[in-house]
Design a protein around this motif. Sequence first.
Motif, short mmCIF file in Angstrom:
data_model
loop_
_atom_site.label_atom_id
_atom_site.label_comp_id
_atom_site.label_asym_id
_atom_site.label_seq_id
_atom_site.Cartn_x
_atom_site.Cartn_y
_atom_site.Cartn_z
N ALA A 1 -113.03 -31.26 -50.91
CA ALA A 1 -112.37 -30.76 -51.99
C ALA A 1 -113.05 -30.26 -53.29
N ARG B 1 -108.55 -25.16 -46.63
CA ARG B 1 -108.29 -26.58 -46.39
C ARG B 1 -109.59 -27.43 -46.27
N PRO B 2 -109.58 -28.77 -46.90
CA PRO B 2 -110.97 -29.29 -46.88
C PRO B 2 -110.99 -30.63 -46.09
N GLU C 1 -111.78 -35.21 -46.88
CA GLU C 1 -111.14 -34.26 -47.60
C GLU C 1 -111.58 -34.40 -49.00
N LEU D 1 -105.18 -30.21 -54.16
CA LEU D 1 -105.59 -29.61 -52.83
C LEU D 1 -105.21 -30.67 -51.73
N THR D 2 -105.54 -31.86 -52.10
CA THR D 2 -105.55 -32.82 -50.79
C THR D 2 -104.04 -33.38 -50.62
N ILE E 1 -108.82 -31.54 -57.00
CA ILE E 1 -108.88 -32.36 -55.71
C ILE E 1 -107.71 -32.92 -55.23
#
Length: 243
Positions: A157, A146-147, A153, A221-222, A218
């Motif tokens: 990411a 997790r970023p 984030e 993932l976010t 990005i």
Amino acid sequence: MFFKQLSTKEASLSYLFGCGGKGRALAVDVVAGDEDWFVTQAEAQQVTITHVIETHVHADHYSGGRALAERLGAQYCLHASAQVRFPFHALADGDLIEAGNVSVRVLHTPGHTEDSICLLVTDRRRGEAPWFVLTGDTLFVGAVGRPDLAGREVEMAGRLFDSLHRKLLVLPDETEIFPAHQAGSVCGAGLSGKPCSTLGFERRFNPLLAETDRDAFIHALTAEIPPRPAEMERIVAANSGAA
């Protein structure tokens, strides 16, 4: 070479490995309460633990790494960017740690956290090619880290994408990966319960690695970030020496 993986609380995975012939070993991502296991295993293998390494300052569990290092007189190692309030042995990208016939190359892989590292391991009795990599919270089986823990984030990411593609995905498909967590951890979304994999398998089946475009990665993932770990601030404070 000997290699032991310990599945522990909070779905964490810890490691003890090294060279039995030369009597040297390394402990990685030790969880508080598991120190005796490392001491017992080292005694059984007749090795000395020379380095205790954290792949990053953990936010989901209390670390036992510093306590183990102090108990054994070993070097306690973090990446140089780690924000902690106690002395430690600072690691940098490209550093090489020798443990008898086993060598460990430090890969700085920011993204999950600024100080995240992976450890690329070679057993020179088998050959000069790297055998496996401890991926910390950078790359999991079926997922990536997790970023958002640093509160940036989108930026993190993007850095995670760069770390994955510049440091890990340039390695051969047959390289084995051993992450710091498995299913049940809140350090990523969609982790597998399998405790290891290969880069080739992850390249084919890990949905985040299928995103080869940086912006698409990005966004993906976010879009799905799990709730932050319970008591995260208290755990980070303890692990960084602020509490």
